[in-house]
Design a protein around this motif. Structure first.
Motif, PDB file in Angstrom:
ATOM      1  N   ALA A  30       0.924  -1.220   0.151  1.00 13.11           N
ATOM      2  CA  ALA A  30      -0.276  -0.151   0.054  1.00 13.11           C
ATOM      3  C   ALA A  30       0.813   1.390   0.215  1.00 13.11           C
ATOM      4  O   ALA A  30       0.523   2.184  -0.851  1.00 13.11           O
ATOM      5  N   GLN A  31       1.986   1.389   0.810  1.00 11.64           N
ATOM      6  CA  GLN A  31       2.888   2.335   0.821  1.00 11.64           C
ATOM      7  C   GLN A  31       3.682   2.719  -0.585  1.00 11.64           C
ATOM      8  O   GLN A  31       3.675   3.830  -1.074  1.00 11.64           O
ATOM      9  N   ALA A  32       4.044   1.244  -1.379  1.00 14.02           N
ATOM     10  CA  ALA A  32       4.791   1.584  -2.665  1.00 14.02           C
ATOM     11  C   ALA A  32       3.582   1.978  -3.596  1.00 14.02           C
ATOM     12  O   ALA A  32       4.010   2.916  -4.531  1.00 14.02           O
ATOM     13  N   LEU A  33       2.336   1.667  -3.387  1.00 17.21           N
ATOM     14  CA  LEU A  33       1.502   2.202  -4.419  1.00 17.21           C
ATOM     15  C   LEU A  33       1.033   3.506  -4.065  1.00 17.21           C
ATOM     16  O   LEU A  33       0.826   4.399  -5.263  1.00 17.21           O
ATOM     17  N   ARG A  34       0.965   4.208  -2.976  1.00 18.13           N
ATOM     18  CA  ARG A  34       0.847   5.373  -2.809  1.00 18.13           C
ATOM     19  C   ARG A  34       2.072   6.293  -3.027  1.00 18.13           C
ATOM     20  O   ARG A  34       1.781   7.230  -3.819  1.00 18.13           O
ATOM     21  N   ALA A  35       3.212   5.801  -3.060  1.00 19.37           N
ATOM     22  CA  ALA A  35       4.269   6.511  -3.642  1.00 19.37           C
ATOM     23  C   ALA A  35       4.273   6.590  -4.920  1.00 19.37           C
ATOM     24  O   ALA A  35       4.580   7.647  -5.632  1.00 19.37           O
ATOM     25  N   THR A  36       3.805   5.651  -5.680  1.00 20.44           N
ATOM     26  CA  THR A  36       4.007   5.476  -7.232  1.00 20.44           C
ATOM     27  C   THR A  36       2.784   6.287  -7.586  1.00 20.44           C
ATOM     28  O   THR A  36       3.046   6.937  -8.540  1.00 20.44           O
ATOM     29  N   THR A  37       1.598   6.499  -7.094  1.00 18.67           N
ATOM     30  CA  THR A  37       0.485   7.379  -7.227  1.00 18.67           C
ATOM     31  C   THR A  37       1.203   8.839  -7.159  1.00 18.67           C
ATOM     32  O   THR A  37       0.804   9.613  -8.218  1.00 18.67           O
ATOM     33  N   ARG A  38       1.842   9.242  -6.200  1.00 17.77           N
ATOM     34  CA  ARG A  38       2.450  10.635  -6.262  1.00 17.77           C
ATOM     35  C   ARG A  38       3.198  11.052  -7.311  1.00 17.77           C
ATOM     36  O   ARG A  38       3.135  12.019  -7.818  1.00 17.77           O
ATOM     37  N   LEU A  39       3.983  10.107  -7.277  1.00 16.79           N
ATOM     38  CA  LEU A  39       5.367  10.229  -8.609  1.00 16.79           C
ATOM     39  C   LEU A  39       4.500  10.593 -10.057  1.00 16.79           C
ATOM     40  O   LEU A  39       5.069  11.382 -10.665  1.00 16.79           O
ATOM     41  N   VAL A  40       3.473   9.515 -10.256  1.00 16.67           N
ATOM     42  CA  VAL A  40       2.782   9.541 -11.467  1.00 16.67           C
ATOM     43  C   VAL A  40       2.134  11.153 -11.407  1.00 16.67           C
ATOM     44  O   VAL A  40       2.085  11.821 -12.507  1.00 16.67           O
ATOM     45  N   ALA A  41       1.383  11.347 -10.273  1.00 14.86           N
ATOM     46  CA  ALA A  41       0.822  12.552 -10.246  1.00 14.86           C
ATOM     47  C   ALA A  41       1.820  13.909 -10.676  1.00 14.86           C
ATOM     48  O   ALA A  41       1.430  14.765 -11.286  1.00 14.86           O
ATOM     49  N   GLU A  42       3.120  13.715  -9.882  1.00 11.79           N
ATOM     50  CA  GLU A  42       3.887  14.905 -10.161  1.00 11.79           C
ATOM     51  C   GLU A  42       4.398  14.742 -11.604  1.00 11.79           C
ATOM     52  O   GLU A  42       4.656  15.989 -12.189  1.00 11.79           O
ATOM     53  N   VAL A  43       4.888  13.651 -11.961  1.00  8.14           N
ATOM     54  CA  VAL A  43       5.296  13.551 -13.463  1.00  8.14           C
ATOM     55  C   VAL A  43       4.213  14.155 -14.249  1.00  8.14           C
ATOM     56  O   VAL A  43       4.539  14.892 -15.524  1.00  8.14           O
ATOM     57  N   THR A  44       2.962  13.882 -14.346  1.00 10.53           N
ATOM     58  CA  THR A  44       1.874  14.237 -15.211  1.00 10.53           C
ATOM     59  C   THR A  44       1.718  15.739 -15.092  1.00 10.53           C
ATOM     60  O   THR A  44       1.585  16.611 -16.081  1.00 10.53           O
ATOM     61  N   GLU A  45       1.916  16.352 -13.615  1.00  7.59           N
ATOM     62  CA  GLU A  45       1.758  17.818 -13.553  1.00  7.59           C
ATOM     63  C   GLU A  45       3.104  18.619 -14.196  1.00  7.59           C
ATOM     64  O   GLU A  45       2.821  19.559 -14.730  1.00  7.59           O
ATOM     65  N   GLN A  46       4.317  17.948 -14.217  1.00  7.32           N
ATOM     66  CA  GLN A  46       5.329  18.740 -14.909  1.00  7.32           C
ATOM     67  C   GLN A  46       5.187  18.294 -16.518  1.00  7.32           C
ATOM     68  O   GLN A  46       5.859  18.912 -17.231  1.00  7.32           O
ATOM     69  N   ALA A  47       4.824  17.226 -16.885  1.00  7.48           N
ATOM     70  CA  ALA A  47       4.758  16.782 -18.410  1.00  7.48           C
ATOM     71  C   ALA A  47       3.852  17.706 -19.196  1.00  7.48           C
ATOM     72  O   ALA A  47       4.253  17.966 -20.343  1.00  7.48           O
ATOM     73  N   VAL A  48       2.863  18.015 -18.564  1.00  3.92           N
ATOM     74  CA  VAL A  48       1.681  18.749 -19.391  1.00  3.92           C
ATOM     75  C   VAL A  48       2.159  20.026 -19.963  1.00  3.92           C
ATOM     76  O   VAL A  48       2.270  20.463 -21.151  1.00  3.92           O
ATOM     77  N   PRO A  49       2.783  20.798 -18.923  1.00  3.40           N
ATOM     78  CA  PRO A  49       3.347  22.129 -19.515  1.00  3.40           C
ATOM     79  C   PRO A  49       4.708  21.715 -20.720  1.00  3.40           C
ATOM     80  O   PRO A  49       4.881  22.589 -21.343  1.00  3.40           O
ATOM     81  N   LEU A  50       5.404  20.787 -20.373  1.00  4.87           N
ATOM     82  CA  LEU A  50       6.503  20.637 -20.922  1.00  4.87           C
ATOM     83  C   LEU A  50       6.078  20.124 -22.513  1.00  4.87           C
ATOM     84  O   LEU A  50       6.517  20.562 -23.551  1.00  4.87           O
ATOM     85  N   LEU A  51       4.937  19.444 -22.504  1.00  2.48           N
ATOM     86  CA  LEU A  51       4.427  19.090 -23.895  1.00  2.48           C
ATOM     87  C   LEU A  51       3.849  20.316 -24.527  1.00  2.48           C
ATOM     88  O   LEU A  51       4.054  20.498 -25.899  1.00  2.48           O
ATOM     89  N   ALA A  52       3.250  21.275 -23.684  1.00  2.00           N
ATOM     90  CA  ALA A  52       2.755  22.471 -24.337  1.00  2.00           C
ATOM     91  C   ALA A  52       3.946  23.472 -24.860  1.00  2.00           C
ATOM     92  O   ALA A  52       3.832  23.875 -25.969  1.00  2.00           O
ATOM     93  N   ASP A  53       5.185  23.351 -24.242  1.00  2.00           N
ATOM     94  CA  ASP A  53       6.278  24.222 -24.693  1.00  2.00           C
ATOM     95  C   ASP A  53       6.720  23.502 -25.942  1.00  2.00           C
ATOM     96  O   ASP A  53       7.187  24.298 -26.833  1.00  2.00           O
ATOM     97  N   ALA A  54       6.567  22.168 -26.042  1.00  2.00           N
ATOM     98  CA  ALA A  54       7.212  21.394 -27.164  1.00  2.00           C
ATOM     99  C   ALA A  54       6.576  21.658 -28.313  1.00  2.00           C
ATOM    100  O   ALA A  54       6.964  21.794 -29.529  1.00  2.00           O
ATOM    101  N   SER A  55       5.143  21.724 -28.065  1.00  2.00           N
ATOM    102  CA  SER A  55       4.230  21.932 -29.037  1.00  2.00           C
ATOM    103  C   SER A  55       4.473  23.293 -29.814  1.00  2.00           C
ATOM    104  O   SER A  55       4.687  23.566 -31.064  1.00  2.00           O
ATOM    105  N   ALA A  56       4.658  24.199 -28.939  1.00  3.65           N
ATOM    106  CA  ALA A  56       4.869  25.710 -29.400  1.00  3.65           C
ATOM    107  C   ALA A  56       6.034  25.861 -30.226  1.00  3.65           C
ATOM    108  O   ALA A  56       6.240  26.208 -31.094  1.00  3.65           O
ATOM    109  N   THR A  57       7.194  25.102 -29.572  1.00  2.97           N
ATOM    110  CA  THR A  57       8.548  25.073 -30.422  1.00  2.97           C
ATOM    111  C   THR A  57       8.422  24.554 -31.573  1.00  2.97           C
ATOM    112  O   THR A  57       8.948  24.960 -32.536  1.00  2.97           O
ATOM    113  N   VAL A  58       7.654  23.308 -31.985  1.00  3.93           N
ATOM    114  CA  VAL A  58       7.446  22.885 -33.098  1.00  3.93           C
ATOM    115  C   VAL A  58       6.631  23.598 -34.030  1.00  3.93           C
ATOM    116  O   VAL A  58       6.986  23.882 -35.295  1.00  3.93           O
TER     117      VAL A  58
END
Length: 143
Positions: A30-58
């Motif tokens: 359960a602890q590992a799943l909670r940590a994984t869920t937090r990690l995925v949420a943080e990655v998603t939180e950071q990836a969306v702006p990066l993808l928007a920037d990459a799209s603008a750059t392209v």
């Protein structure tokens, strides 16, 4: 205490140990799943702006490539026009200029030559295959 009661107590103790072990494993999972869920949420939180920037750059790169393509086609047109112009100038002035230069050279040569001067004769050269003629090395041609 009979043998059946001892066996029952042993089975109950092993069952309690097994349940405890499984509870610890489930808590860790359960602890590992909670940590994984937090990690995925943080990655998603950071990836969306990066993808928007990459799209603008392209999109910006595509705009720049379109501009470069337009410039390259203009340069190609200018190059073909310059080539046509140089061909026209060469055919118009090239022939007469060569004739005038040749005439001027002939006149200068005729004016500089004395009446008694004879054209210099070129010394005869003898080639012997496979040998070097010693006297021919140091001579320099005149004229």
């Amino acid at each position: 205490m009979t043998g059946g009661e001892v066996a029952g107590i042993l089975v109950a103790v092993f069952w309690a140990i097994l349940v405890s072990f499984l509870a610890v494993v489930l808590v860790r999972l359960a602890q590992a799943l909670r940590a994984t869920t937090r990690l995925v949420a943080e990655v998603t939180e950071q990836a969306v702006p990066l993808l928007a920037d990459a799209s603008a750059t392209v999109r910006s790169a595509q705009t720049q490539l379109d501009r470069v393509d337009a410039i390259a086609s203009d340069v190609q047109e200018v190059t073909s026009n310059a080539s046509a112009l140089s061909t026209t100038v060469a055919s118009t002035f090239g022939g007469p200029l060569v004739k005038v230069a040749a005439f001027g050279y002939g006149v200068r040569r005729a004016m500089s030559r004395n009446k008694n001067d004879k054209p210099a004769e070129q010394p005869r050269r003898t080639v012997i295959v496979g040998r070097t003629v010693p006297g021919a090395r140091g001579r320099k041609r005149k004229g």
